[in-house]
Each structure stands twice: as C-alpha cells, then as structure tokens.
Design a protein around this motif. Structure first.
Motif, PDB file in Angstrom:
ATOM      1  N   ALA A 112      -7.202   8.664  -4.227  1.00 28.61           N
ATOM      2  CA  ALA A 112      -6.998   7.455  -3.513  1.00 28.61           C
ATOM      3  C   ALA A 112      -5.474   6.884  -3.775  1.00 28.61           C
ATOM      4  O   ALA A 112      -5.022   6.376  -2.908  1.00 28.61           O
ATOM      5  N   ILE A 113      -5.098   7.264  -4.905  1.00 28.07           N
ATOM      6  CA  ILE A 113      -3.693   7.034  -4.880  1.00 28.07           C
ATOM      7  C   ILE A 113      -2.962   8.496  -4.916  1.00 28.07           C
ATOM      8  O   ILE A 113      -3.291   9.420  -5.708  1.00 28.07           O
ATOM      9  N   HIS A 114      -2.214   8.428  -3.873  1.00 30.11           N
ATOM     10  CA  HIS A 114      -1.448   9.850  -3.665  1.00 30.11           C
ATOM     11  C   HIS A 114      -0.054   9.936  -3.682  1.00 30.11           C
ATOM     12  O   HIS A 114       0.747   8.959  -3.238  1.00 30.11           O
ATOM     13  N   LEU A 115       0.687  10.616  -4.578  1.00 31.57           N
ATOM     14  CA  LEU A 115       2.208  10.800  -4.642  1.00 31.57           C
ATOM     15  C   LEU A 115       2.730  11.864  -4.205  1.00 31.57           C
ATOM     16  O   LEU A 115       1.973  13.234  -4.284  1.00 31.57           O
ATOM     17  N   MET A 143       3.641  -1.059  -9.485  1.00 32.20           N
ATOM     18  CA  MET A 143       2.755  -0.989  -8.395  1.00 32.20           C
ATOM     19  C   MET A 143       1.516  -0.399  -8.941  1.00 32.20           C
ATOM     20  O   MET A 143       0.364  -0.597  -8.327  1.00 32.20           O
ATOM     21  N   LEU A 144       1.410   0.748  -9.759  1.00 24.94           N
ATOM     22  CA  LEU A 144       0.199   1.508 -10.314  1.00 24.94           C
ATOM     23  C   LEU A 144      -0.973   0.616 -10.552  1.00 24.94           C
ATOM     24  O   LEU A 144      -2.226   0.658  -9.962  1.00 24.94           O
ATOM     25  N   PRO A 145      -0.582  -0.515 -11.454  1.00 25.45           N
ATOM     26  CA  PRO A 145      -1.822  -1.216 -12.002  1.00 25.45           C
ATOM     27  C   PRO A 145      -2.319  -2.152 -10.654  1.00 25.45           C
ATOM     28  O   PRO A 145      -3.733  -2.388 -10.372  1.00 25.45           O
ATOM     29  N   ARG A 178      -6.699  -2.225  -6.386  1.00 25.32           N
ATOM     30  CA  ARG A 178      -7.179  -2.387  -4.959  1.00 25.32           C
ATOM     31  C   ARG A 178      -7.933  -0.809  -4.616  1.00 25.32           C
ATOM     32  O   ARG A 178      -8.518  -1.046  -3.424  1.00 25.32           O
ATOM     33  N   GLY A 179      -7.875   0.149  -5.478  1.00 23.05           N
ATOM     34  CA  GLY A 179      -8.545   1.193  -5.166  1.00 23.05           C
ATOM     35  C   GLY A 179      -7.560   2.453  -4.355  1.00 23.05           C
ATOM     36  O   GLY A 179      -8.204   3.314  -3.660  1.00 23.05           O
ATOM     37  N   GLY A 180      -6.328   2.106  -4.239  1.00 15.44           N
ATOM     38  CA  GLY A 180      -5.785   3.110  -3.367  1.00 15.44           C
ATOM     39  C   GLY A 180      -4.141   2.888  -2.922  1.00 15.44           C
ATOM     40  O   GLY A 180      -3.720   1.600  -3.325  1.00 15.44           O
ATOM     41  N   GLY A 181      -3.401   3.795  -2.883  1.00 15.56           N
ATOM     42  CA  GLY A 181      -2.195   3.636  -2.208  1.00 15.56           C
ATOM     43  C   GLY A 181      -1.157   4.876  -2.102  1.00 15.56           C
ATOM     44  O   GLY A 181      -1.923   5.798  -2.468  1.00 15.56           O
ATOM     45  N   CYS A 182      -0.195   4.912  -1.751  1.00 17.70           N
ATOM     46  CA  CYS A 182       0.663   5.877  -1.464  1.00 17.70           C
ATOM     47  C   CYS A 182       2.094   5.738  -2.047  1.00 17.70           C
ATOM     48  O   CYS A 182       2.703   4.732  -1.815  1.00 17.70           O
ATOM     49  N   ILE A 183       2.626   6.605  -2.804  1.00 18.29           N
ATOM     50  CA  ILE A 183       3.912   6.618  -3.398  1.00 18.29           C
ATOM     51  C   ILE A 183       4.801   7.926  -3.024  1.00 18.29           C
ATOM     52  O   ILE A 183       4.133   8.954  -3.361  1.00 18.29           O
ATOM     53  N   ILE A 184       5.906   7.842  -2.426  1.00 17.27           N
ATOM     54  CA  ILE A 184       6.797   8.794  -2.024  1.00 17.27           C
ATOM     55  C   ILE A 184       7.925   8.722  -2.499  1.00 17.27           C
ATOM     56  O   ILE A 184       8.756   7.609  -2.430  1.00 17.27           O
ATOM     57  N   GLU A 205       0.764  -1.385   0.168  1.00 14.36           N
ATOM     58  CA  GLU A 205      -0.069   0.027  -0.071  1.00 14.36           C
ATOM     59  C   GLU A 205       0.903   1.165  -0.027  1.00 14.36           C
ATOM     60  O   GLU A 205       0.308   2.305  -0.402  1.00 14.36           O
ATOM     61  N   VAL A 206       2.019   1.136   0.400  1.00 10.53           N
ATOM     62  CA  VAL A 206       2.943   2.264   0.740  1.00 10.53           C
ATOM     63  C   VAL A 206       4.266   2.011  -0.015  1.00 10.53           C
ATOM     64  O   VAL A 206       4.642   0.781   0.233  1.00 10.53           O
ATOM     65  N   LEU A 207       4.751   2.855  -1.124  1.00  8.46           N
ATOM     66  CA  LEU A 207       5.948   2.832  -1.796  1.00  8.46           C
ATOM     67  C   LEU A 207       6.941   3.679  -1.568  1.00  8.46           C
ATOM     68  O   LEU A 207       6.531   5.079  -1.954  1.00  8.46           O
TER      69      LEU A 207
END
Length: 312
Positions: free
Chosen positions: A207-210, A151-153, A158-164, A111-113
């Motif tokens: 939902a996906i925030h970078l 990871m994006l697909p 899954r409908g969400g995630g965080c990328i830093i 969920e977090v990258l």
C-alpha cells in the motif's frame, strides 16, 4: 575513473519517454492525488512536477524561494490542475512539518512524495570545509528522511502512498571528488530498500510503495558543473570532456514521466528497488518481483570472494 569498470548495457537504453510512460498512456493516471515535489524550481524537479500534473495530480512544488518556481508553476497549471508553490528548506524539520501541514490544508492529503532536492560540491574532502561537505549529506540524505518521517504516519493512517527518492548512479560507484554526493545517494538508496521492508513489518506493503530512481544523464546546472577553480588548479580536469558530455543525453521528461508512472501504482512490483529511468520498466516488470529479489537485482550489494559468505 574508467566508466568501463561499471559495465556497459547490452540492451538498448531509453533516452526519451517511451510508450509505457508516455503522457498519453498516463493521462488521468494520478487524477485526484496530491503530489509534493522538492527542488522543483528547474531541471529534473520541474519536469517531475509537470509530468505529475499532466497525469492529473494536483501539485505542491517546493524550493528555497517561491520566485524560483514561477515557470514550473505556470507549466503545471497549464494542465488544468491545482498548483501551489512553497518556500521550504527541506533540511529543516520545523520548516518541513509546517510546509506539509500547509499543503494538506490547501490542496488535501498528500499521496505522492518525490524527494528531488539535491546539491553537489565537486572537490576532494581534504580541500573541503567539513560544513560544506556535510551540507551535501543534510540536503541529499537528511532532507528526504525528514520528509519521509513526516509523511509516513499520515500515509499509514490513510492506508497508502507513494514515495520516490531521486537517487543517482553515483550512489552505486566510487567517484573521487564527490564524497558528499556519492555517500548521501548511496545512503538514500539503502534507506529505500530498508524502508520498504519496514512497510512489510507493519502490513503496509504494497500500500505504501517506495522507489530510488536514477534520473538518467540530464545536463542540469548541477550535473554538468565542473570543479571549482582551486580544485582545477591543483588536480586539473579529471574528466574526459567529450565522453563526459556524451553521458548527458537524457531530457528531464524521461525522469518526470517515470515518476508519474511509479506514482500511479502501475510499477508496484518494483517497490523498494533502485531503478534507472533509462531502463524500460516493462522489461523489469516482465522479469517479475520474485526473481528480481531472489537474484538481488536493482539492489545495493557486495560480491565477496567465492566461498566467503555468512556463517552456516
């Protein structure tokens, strides 16, 4: 290089974790999540991994060799979470896909990258081999895009995630003898801006925030390194050593705790922006996303001569 060219802060900068991002504030904030941290063997990457673990996340730590991460693994395990270490060259697509598959099999859906791995070769282009120059682009820019592309697909499904993306102030300025580093970090910042807009196109924002994050002035092996002997013999040391060392006064935990804060979703209004972990996130959030975007704050931009813009 004159640091004054880039301006000085009139607001106080943070040089330690502050209330909004403290371990106590974020306790349990990432509970149940699985986080991946690249370049986690030491320094900033190790601190990011431990901060995520302190906030409740299970952590997959990546570096070129598993043995490089023994200390990081133990520090994370001390917080009662699951931790696995993986040897992975993140500039190799096959290795990235296989490693991420293993992480999800052993720990669960990612969920977090956090893309932290990076390298710096301090020398002018004319004194570099092209392969050495390009290797910085491979590690600092290609690698994060490979992990994101992987990871994006999955996050979309899954409908969400965080990328830093761990960026740098160097990506916003012109610094001689660091061409590979500054251009790769600038590209990473721009990619973060653009990818967040692409999330909006697919109705995946927020939902996906970078985020692109400057880790502060951390005296790591890379950040505090000098040029090699052949460069020093030709150009001398171009740094004012006293001033240079005074820039490095931030502990890795400042970046680590900022990552834990962003991973928790509490800073979603800052998504798609370039952030400096020394700037209090509460002040940025108080400004408001609409104002930040309208005023082009925390984004790479160009100031043209007054009167020159686009065609009407």
């Amino acid at each position: 290089m004159d640091p004054g060219e880039f301006g000085y802060s009139t607001l106080p900068l943070q040089h330690d974790p502050y209330p909004a991002i403290s371990p106590d504030t974020l306790k349990g904030a990432n509970g149940g999540k699985v986080a991946v941290v690249t370049g986690a063997g030491r320094g900033i990457g190790a601190a990011i991994a431990e901060s995520l673990a302190m906030s409740g996340a299970d952590v997959a730590i990546l570096d070129l060799k598993v043995e490089n991460m023994a200390q990081t693994k133990e520090a994370c395990k001390a917080h009662g979470v699951k931790v696995e270490a993986y040897a992975c060259d993140v500039s190799d697509q096959k290795a990235v896909v296989e490693t991420f598959d293993s992480v999800e099999k052993e720990l669960g859906p990612i969920e977090v990258l956090v893309n932290n791995a990076g390298i710096l070769d301090q020398r002018p282009l004319i004194m570099s081999t092209f392969d050495d120059f390009w290797r910085q682009i491979e590690v600092n820019f290609k690698a994060p895009l490979l992990t994101i592309h992987t990871m994006l697909p999955r996050m979309r499904e899954r409908g969400g995630g965080c990328i830093i993306n761990i960026a740098s102030r160097s990506g916003t300025v012109d610094v001689p003898m660091t061409l590979g580093y500054v251009t790769s970090k600038a590209a990473l910042i721009r990619a973060t801006h653009t990818l967040q807009m692409e999330m909006a196109l697919d109705n995946l924002d927020p939902a996906i925030h970078l985020y692109a994050l400057h880790p502060g002035g951390v005296l790591t092996g890379m950040g505090g390194s000098a040029a090699k002997k052949d460069v020093l013999e030709k150009y001398g040391d171009v740094r004012d050593e006293k001033f240079f060392m005074e820039l490095f006064k931030d502990p890795p935990a400042l970046c680590g705790q900022t990552c834990a804060f962003l991973a928790s979703g509490r800073g979603k209004d800052l998504r798609g922006l370039y952030l400096d972990c020394r700037q209090d996130v509460t002040k940025l959030l108080e400004k408001g996303r609409e104002t930040l975007l309208k005023e082009k704050r925390n984004k790479l931009t160009v100031n043209f001569l007054e009167g020159y813009c686009n065609e009407p």
